[in-house]
Design a protein around this motif. Sequence first.
Motif, PDB file in Angstrom:
ATOM      1  N   UNK A 102      -4.735 -30.068  40.361  1.00  0.00           N
ATOM      2  CA  UNK A 102      -5.828 -30.907  40.850  1.00  0.00           C
ATOM      3  C   UNK A 102      -7.131 -30.392  40.276  1.00  0.00           C
ATOM      4  N   UNK A 103      -7.964 -31.314  39.814  1.00  0.00           N
ATOM      5  CA  UNK A 103      -9.307 -30.983  39.322  1.00  0.00           C
ATOM      6  C   UNK A 103     -10.295 -31.640  40.269  1.00  0.00           C
ATOM      7  N   UNK A 152     -21.690 -35.861  36.890  1.00  0.00           N
ATOM      8  CA  UNK A 152     -20.427 -35.255  37.321  1.00  0.00           C
ATOM      9  C   UNK A 152     -19.260 -35.991  36.657  1.00  0.00           C
ATOM     10  N   UNK A 153     -19.326 -37.325  36.634  1.00  0.00           N
ATOM     11  CA  UNK A 153     -18.287 -38.094  35.943  1.00  0.00           C
ATOM     12  C   UNK A 153     -18.217 -37.714  34.466  1.00  0.00           C
ATOM     13  N   UNK A 154     -19.361 -37.502  33.851  1.00  0.00           N
ATOM     14  CA  UNK A 154     -19.386 -37.138  32.435  1.00  0.00           C
ATOM     15  C   UNK A 154     -18.856 -35.726  32.197  1.00  0.00           C
ATOM     16  N   UNK A 155     -18.921 -34.873  33.188  1.00  0.00           N
ATOM     17  CA  UNK A 155     -18.465 -33.502  33.028  1.00  0.00           C
ATOM     18  C   UNK A 155     -17.017 -33.265  33.401  1.00  0.00           C
ATOM     19  N   UNK A 156     -16.462 -34.114  34.270  1.00  0.00           N
ATOM     20  CA  UNK A 156     -15.118 -33.827  34.776  1.00  0.00           C
ATOM     21  C   UNK A 156     -14.056 -34.001  33.700  1.00  0.00           C
ATOM     22  N   UNK A 172     -11.027 -36.369  43.206  1.00  0.00           N
ATOM     23  CA  UNK A 172     -10.215 -35.452  42.420  1.00  0.00           C
ATOM     24  C   UNK A 172      -9.334 -36.223  41.453  1.00  0.00           C
ATOM     25  N   UNK A 173      -8.875 -35.515  40.434  1.00  0.00           N
ATOM     26  CA  UNK A 173      -7.904 -36.077  39.507  1.00  0.00           C
ATOM     27  C   UNK A 173      -6.659 -35.197  39.512  1.00  0.00           C
TER      28      UNK A 173
END
Length: 129
Positions: free
Chosen positions: A39-40, A56-60, A93-94
């Motif tokens: 999980x990230x 945050x979306x651009x960094x994940x 999370x992804x």
Amino acid sequence: MPSLFTRIIRGEVPCHKVGEDGSFLAFLDINPLREGHTLVVPKIEVDNFFDLPMEVLQGIMPFAQEVAQRIARAVPCDRVGICVIGLEVPHAHVHLIPIDTMSDMDFGRPKLKLSQDQLATIAERIRKA
């Protein structure tokens, strides 16, 4: 009340960490579909993945890419699949899952039962990869 993932990020709940930077944490799922299921999570607590701030979306994804590459080196698989479900824990999370077939990402199938020692060994292999 903080989410389970926020408590993990704070160190209040133990995890099998495989990666971390100032914004994100990656750790093994304790109910994995496959060995190496990771999980990230962002370190900010936001419930819905698509409500995360743009930065945050651009960094994940770059963070998840690095973790996925290590998973692929540490766990035999054809590739590492990624998915966002977001119903299990109210914290964006992804899932990164080592896969060989589409059915490897079927969340309706039984989860693996791995011991804490097995999880610790897998996490160590991923960290070192």
